[in-house]
Design a protein around this motif. Structure first.
Motif, PDB file in Angstrom:
ATOM      1  N   LEU A 115       0.819  -1.218   0.000  1.00  9.32           N
ATOM      2  CA  LEU A 115       0.000   0.000   0.000  1.00  9.32           C
ATOM      3  C   LEU A 115       0.854   1.270   0.000  1.00  9.32           C
ATOM      4  O   LEU A 115       0.325   2.378  -0.016  1.00  9.32           O
ATOM      5  CB  LEU A 115      -0.946   0.002   1.212  1.00  9.32           C
ATOM      6  CG  LEU A 115      -2.126  -0.972   1.140  1.00  9.32           C
ATOM      7  CD1 LEU A 115      -2.852  -1.042   2.479  1.00  9.32           C
ATOM      8  CD2 LEU A 115      -3.107  -0.594   0.025  1.00  9.32           C
ATOM      9  N   ASN A 116       2.175   1.089   0.054  1.00 16.98           N
ATOM     10  CA  ASN A 116       3.103   2.222  -0.066  1.00 16.98           C
ATOM     11  C   ASN A 116       3.017   3.160   1.141  1.00 16.98           C
ATOM     12  O   ASN A 116       2.989   4.385   0.998  1.00 16.98           O
ATOM     13  CB  ASN A 116       2.823   2.985  -1.363  1.00 16.98           C
ATOM     14  CG  ASN A 116       4.072   3.610  -1.961  1.00 16.98           C
ATOM     15  OD1 ASN A 116       5.181   3.309  -1.526  1.00 16.98           O
ATOM     16  ND2 ASN A 116       3.896   4.489  -2.918  1.00 16.98           N
ATOM     17  N   ALA A 117       2.971   2.568   2.339  1.00 15.82           N
ATOM     18  CA  ALA A 117       2.839   3.364   3.561  1.00 15.82           C
ATOM     19  C   ALA A 117       4.142   4.081   3.904  1.00 15.82           C
ATOM     20  O   ALA A 117       5.215   3.461   3.949  1.00 15.82           O
ATOM     21  CB  ALA A 117       2.412   2.477   4.722  1.00 15.82           C
ATOM     22  N   ASP A 118       4.041   5.370   4.147  1.00  9.72           N
ATOM     23  CA  ASP A 118       5.156   6.149   4.677  1.00  9.72           C
ATOM     24  C   ASP A 118       5.184   6.019   6.199  1.00  9.72           C
ATOM     25  O   ASP A 118       6.233   5.825   6.804  1.00  9.72           O
ATOM     26  CB  ASP A 118       4.990   7.626   4.293  1.00  9.72           C
ATOM     27  CG  ASP A 118       5.985   8.539   4.992  1.00  9.72           C
ATOM     28  OD1 ASP A 118       7.046   8.796   4.421  1.00  9.72           O
ATOM     29  OD2 ASP A 118       5.677   8.988   6.126  1.00  9.72           O
ATOM     30  N   THR A 119       3.996   6.120   6.806  1.00 10.24           N
ATOM     31  CA  THR A 119       3.839   6.039   8.262  1.00 10.24           C
ATOM     32  C   THR A 119       2.585   5.241   8.567  1.00 10.24           C
ATOM     33  O   THR A 119       1.550   5.442   7.923  1.00 10.24           O
ATOM     34  CB  THR A 119       3.716   7.447   8.885  1.00 10.24           C
ATOM     35  OG1 THR A 119       4.870   8.216   8.535  1.00 10.24           O
ATOM     36  CG2 THR A 119       3.592   7.371  10.398  1.00 10.24           C
ATOM     37  N   VAL A 120       2.686   4.350   9.550  1.00  8.54           N
ATOM     38  CA  VAL A 120       1.526   3.568  10.003  1.00  8.54           C
ATOM     39  C   VAL A 120       1.169   4.022  11.412  1.00  8.54           C
ATOM     40  O   VAL A 120       2.036   4.111  12.284  1.00  8.54           O
ATOM     41  CB  VAL A 120       1.832   2.060   9.981  1.00  8.54           C
ATOM     42  CG1 VAL A 120       0.694   1.276  10.645  1.00  8.54           C
ATOM     43  CG2 VAL A 120       2.032   1.570   8.553  1.00  8.54           C
ATOM     44  N   VAL A 121      -0.109   4.322  11.625  1.00  9.22           N
ATOM     45  CA  VAL A 121      -0.607   4.745  12.934  1.00  9.22           C
ATOM     46  C   VAL A 121      -1.597   3.685  13.417  1.00  9.22           C
ATOM     47  O   VAL A 121      -2.559   3.360  12.708  1.00  9.22           O
ATOM     48  CB  VAL A 121      -1.305   6.122  12.846  1.00  9.22           C
ATOM     49  CG1 VAL A 121      -1.724   6.600  14.235  1.00  9.22           C
ATOM     50  CG2 VAL A 121      -0.391   7.153  12.174  1.00  9.22           C
ATOM     51  N   ALA A 122      -1.367   3.141  14.604  1.00 13.61           N
ATOM     52  CA  ALA A 122      -2.251   2.102  15.141  1.00 13.61           C
ATOM     53  C   ALA A 122      -2.306   2.200  16.656  1.00 13.61           C
ATOM     54  O   ALA A 122      -1.407   2.757  17.287  1.00 13.61           O
ATOM     55  CB  ALA A 122      -1.765   0.715  14.717  1.00 13.61           C
ATOM     56  N   GLY A 123      -3.365   1.649  17.228  1.00 11.85           N
ATOM     57  CA  GLY A 123      -3.529   1.654  18.674  1.00 11.85           C
ATOM     58  C   GLY A 123      -2.592   0.667  19.348  1.00 11.85           C
ATOM     59  O   GLY A 123      -2.111  -0.291  18.723  1.00 11.85           O
ATOM     60  N   PHE A 124      -2.357   0.885  20.640  1.00 10.62           N
ATOM     61  CA  PHE A 124      -1.422   0.070  21.426  1.00 10.62           C
ATOM     62  C   PHE A 124      -1.758  -1.416  21.378  1.00 10.62           C
ATOM     63  O   PHE A 124      -0.881  -2.272  21.513  1.00 10.62           O
ATOM     64  CB  PHE A 124      -1.414   0.549  22.887  1.00 10.62           C
ATOM     65  CG  PHE A 124      -2.665   0.178  23.642  1.00 10.62           C
ATOM     66  CD1 PHE A 124      -2.674  -0.882  24.529  1.00 10.62           C
ATOM     67  CD2 PHE A 124      -3.854   0.877  23.434  1.00 10.62           C
ATOM     68  CE1 PHE A 124      -3.828  -1.243  25.210  1.00 10.62           C
ATOM     69  CE2 PHE A 124      -5.015   0.533  24.115  1.00 10.62           C
ATOM     70  CZ  PHE A 124      -5.005  -0.531  25.004  1.00 10.62           C
ATOM     71  N   ASP A 125      -3.054  -1.751  21.183  1.00 11.74           N
ATOM     72  CA  ASP A 125      -3.485  -3.147  21.233  1.00 11.74           C
ATOM     73  C   ASP A 125      -3.800  -3.711  19.849  1.00 11.74           C
ATOM     74  O   ASP A 125      -4.421  -4.768  19.726  1.00 11.74           O
ATOM     75  CB  ASP A 125      -4.708  -3.292  22.149  1.00 11.74           C
ATOM     76  CG  ASP A 125      -5.875  -2.389  21.715  1.00 11.74           C
ATOM     77  OD1 ASP A 125      -5.701  -1.557  20.803  1.00 11.74           O
ATOM     78  OD2 ASP A 125      -6.961  -2.521  22.315  1.00 11.74           O
ATOM     79  N   TYR A 126      -3.360  -3.034  18.792  1.00 16.70           N
ATOM     80  CA  TYR A 126      -3.637  -3.519  17.433  1.00 16.70           C
ATOM     81  C   TYR A 126      -2.873  -4.819  17.187  1.00 16.70           C
ATOM     82  O   TYR A 126      -1.699  -4.946  17.543  1.00 16.70           O
ATOM     83  CB  TYR A 126      -3.230  -2.475  16.391  1.00 16.70           C
ATOM     84  CG  TYR A 126      -3.579  -2.889  14.978  1.00 16.70           C
ATOM     85  CD1 TYR A 126      -4.897  -2.826  14.520  1.00 16.70           C
ATOM     86  CD2 TYR A 126      -2.604  -3.370  14.100  1.00 16.70           C
ATOM     87  CE1 TYR A 126      -5.234  -3.224  13.241  1.00 16.70           C
ATOM     88  CE2 TYR A 126      -2.937  -3.764  12.817  1.00 16.70           C
ATOM     89  CZ  TYR A 126      -4.251  -3.684  12.395  1.00 16.70           C
ATOM     90  OH  TYR A 126      -4.587  -4.091  11.113  1.00 16.70           O
ATOM     91  N   THR A 127      -3.541  -5.793  16.584  1.00 15.54           N
ATOM     92  CA  THR A 127      -2.895  -7.049  16.221  1.00 15.54           C
ATOM     93  C   THR A 127      -3.142  -7.351  14.749  1.00 15.54           C
ATOM     94  O   THR A 127      -4.141  -6.909  14.173  1.00 15.54           O
ATOM     95  CB  THR A 127      -3.406  -8.226  17.080  1.00 15.54           C
ATOM     96  OG1 THR A 127      -4.828  -8.327  16.949  1.00 15.54           O
ATOM     97  CG2 THR A 127      -3.042  -8.048  18.543  1.00 15.54           C
ATOM     98  N   TYR A 128      -2.253  -8.108  14.152  1.00 14.66           N
ATOM     99  CA  TYR A 128      -2.335  -8.452  12.727  1.00 14.66           C
ATOM    100  C   TYR A 128      -2.019  -9.940  12.556  1.00 14.66           C
ATOM    101  O   TYR A 128      -1.367 -10.359  11.611  1.00 14.66           O
ATOM    102  CB  TYR A 128      -1.367  -7.560  11.910  1.00 14.66           C
ATOM    103  CG  TYR A 128      -0.043  -7.311  12.602  1.00 14.66           C
ATOM    104  CD1 TYR A 128       1.097  -8.044  12.269  1.00 14.66           C
ATOM    105  CD2 TYR A 128       0.058  -6.362  13.618  1.00 14.66           C
ATOM    106  CE1 TYR A 128       2.296  -7.841  12.927  1.00 14.66           C
ATOM    107  CE2 TYR A 128       1.269  -6.142  14.278  1.00 14.66           C
ATOM    108  CZ  TYR A 128       2.377  -6.881  13.927  1.00 14.66           C
ATOM    109  OH  TYR A 128       3.569  -6.685  14.573  1.00 14.66           O
ATOM    110  N   GLY A 129      -2.534 -10.704  13.508  1.00 16.96           N
ATOM    111  CA  GLY A 129      -2.321 -12.144  13.580  1.00 16.96           C
ATOM    112  C   GLY A 129      -2.366 -12.546  15.040  1.00 16.96           C
ATOM    113  O   GLY A 129      -2.895 -11.811  15.879  1.00 16.96           O
ATOM    114  N   PRO A 130      -1.789 -13.707  15.403  1.00 20.60           N
ATOM    115  CA  PRO A 130      -1.765 -14.131  16.818  1.00 20.60           C
ATOM    116  C   PRO A 130      -1.134 -13.056  17.698  1.00 20.60           C
ATOM    117  O   PRO A 130      -0.024 -12.603  17.431  1.00 20.60           O
ATOM    118  CB  PRO A 130      -0.905 -15.397  16.784  1.00 20.60           C
ATOM    119  CG  PRO A 130      -0.996 -15.895  15.383  1.00 20.60           C
ATOM    120  CD  PRO A 130      -1.127 -14.684  14.522  1.00 20.60           C
TER     121      PRO A 130
END
Length: 310
Positions: A115-130
């Protein structure tokens, strides 16, 4: 704001430039989400890049745990709130089995980097798998310096944790005032006006019968102070969630809104209800006269409530 629906695998250059990417499911787009998106927007303005929010078309629990999930927002309601927050692109990822099987490294390589991300912003509890592996603590390891990461800490309001779970509990227990505090605005249900039993018309309190998305969180049974929008105009209203136990056998749940000062036919019109305050539970009356008397008292109480808060 442009809405883009994605199915994995997708082609490159969905947005042909670097982006600021905010990640989350964002159910309710509550105060915590709003803070995260505000931080991402500030970074987007600073870097002269578009703000892109990526969400999913259903909650991951539906796939991982085969669970039925209730939602604070429909996708349309979520999109409206994102537009109000000046998001440039809303990416709606189809959460299917192939996507759910991505490893943490594959998620970073085949989704975020693509997606060509320069910066990713996510919450402290964000998960993207286990979560023991695919968490924010390990995110830099998978990123390998290819993009910046902003980790947004836990948000609270008046000492109460802000989260979708807490908001759902408030709604289902009838605490619409707490729900509004955590959301940042009153809870909303939208849909269209369906054909009801016309019992309200017979009693002199015509109601608009809401047909809503079945996976929406429904307030607990009772009567509420609400505001209802029909034909482009908002009206103070009283809304009942219940089974019409005085008149019916009570097998089907109805959400019926009596709009003060509105008496037109509105079948199939779009309807939006904002929920402000629970006023009483559902009562089975001995006769229609007593029910009508109670409805008059409800109307008076709710008009007084709005007169004092407006």
């Amino acid at each position: 704001m442009e809405i883009i629906h994605l199915t994995y695998p997708f082609k490159e250059n969905i947005i042909p430039q670097k982006i600021i990417l905010a990640l989350g499911f964002f159910d309710g787009v509550h105060r915590g989400h709003q803070e995260l998106i505000k931080i991402a927007k500030e970074k987007a303005i600073q870097k002269h890049l578009p703000l892109v929010v990526m969400t999913f078309d259903r909650h991951p629990k539906e796939i991982y745990q085969n669970k039925e999930v209730s939602y604070i927002d429909t996708l349309a309601e979520k999109a409206y709130k994102m537009q109000e927050l000046k998001v440039d692109f809303l990416l709606v990822m189809h959460f299917n089995e192939a996507f759910s099987k991505l490893t943490a490294q594959e998620f970073v390589d085949k989704i975020i980097v693509k997606l060509n991300a320069d910066t990713v912003v996510a919450g402290f509890d964000y998960t993207y798998g286990p979560k023991q592996i695919a968490n924010m603590k390990n995110f830099p390891k998978f990123a390998k310096g290819r993009f910046n990461i902003i980790d947004v800490p836990k948000q609270s309001y008046d000492g109460q944790k802000i989260g979708s779970t807490e908001i759902k509990k408030a709604i289902t227990s009838g605490d619409m005032e707490l729900a509004a505090k955590l959301l940042g605005s009153p809870y909303v249900m939208s849909g269209y006006v369906g054909h009801g039993l016309r019992n309200g018309h017979k009693l002199g309190f015509p109601t608009a019968n809401l047909v809503w998305s079945e996976d929406k969180v429904v307030p607990k049974i009772g009567v509420y102070a609400t505001k209802t929008k029909i034909k482009g105009k908002w009206y103070d209203s009283m809304t009942s969630v219940g089974y019409n136990v005085t008149i019916n056998e009570g097998k089907k749940l109805y959400i019926e809104s009596n709009l003060f000062g509105f008496d037109q036919e509105a079948y199939d019109e779009e309807i939006i209800i904002k929920w402000y305050k629970y006023t009483r539970g559902e009562i089975k009356f001995d006769n229609l006269k007593d029910l009508k008397k109670q409805m008059s008292a409800d109307e008076s109480e709710i008009k007084t409530y709005f007169a004092n808060i407006d």
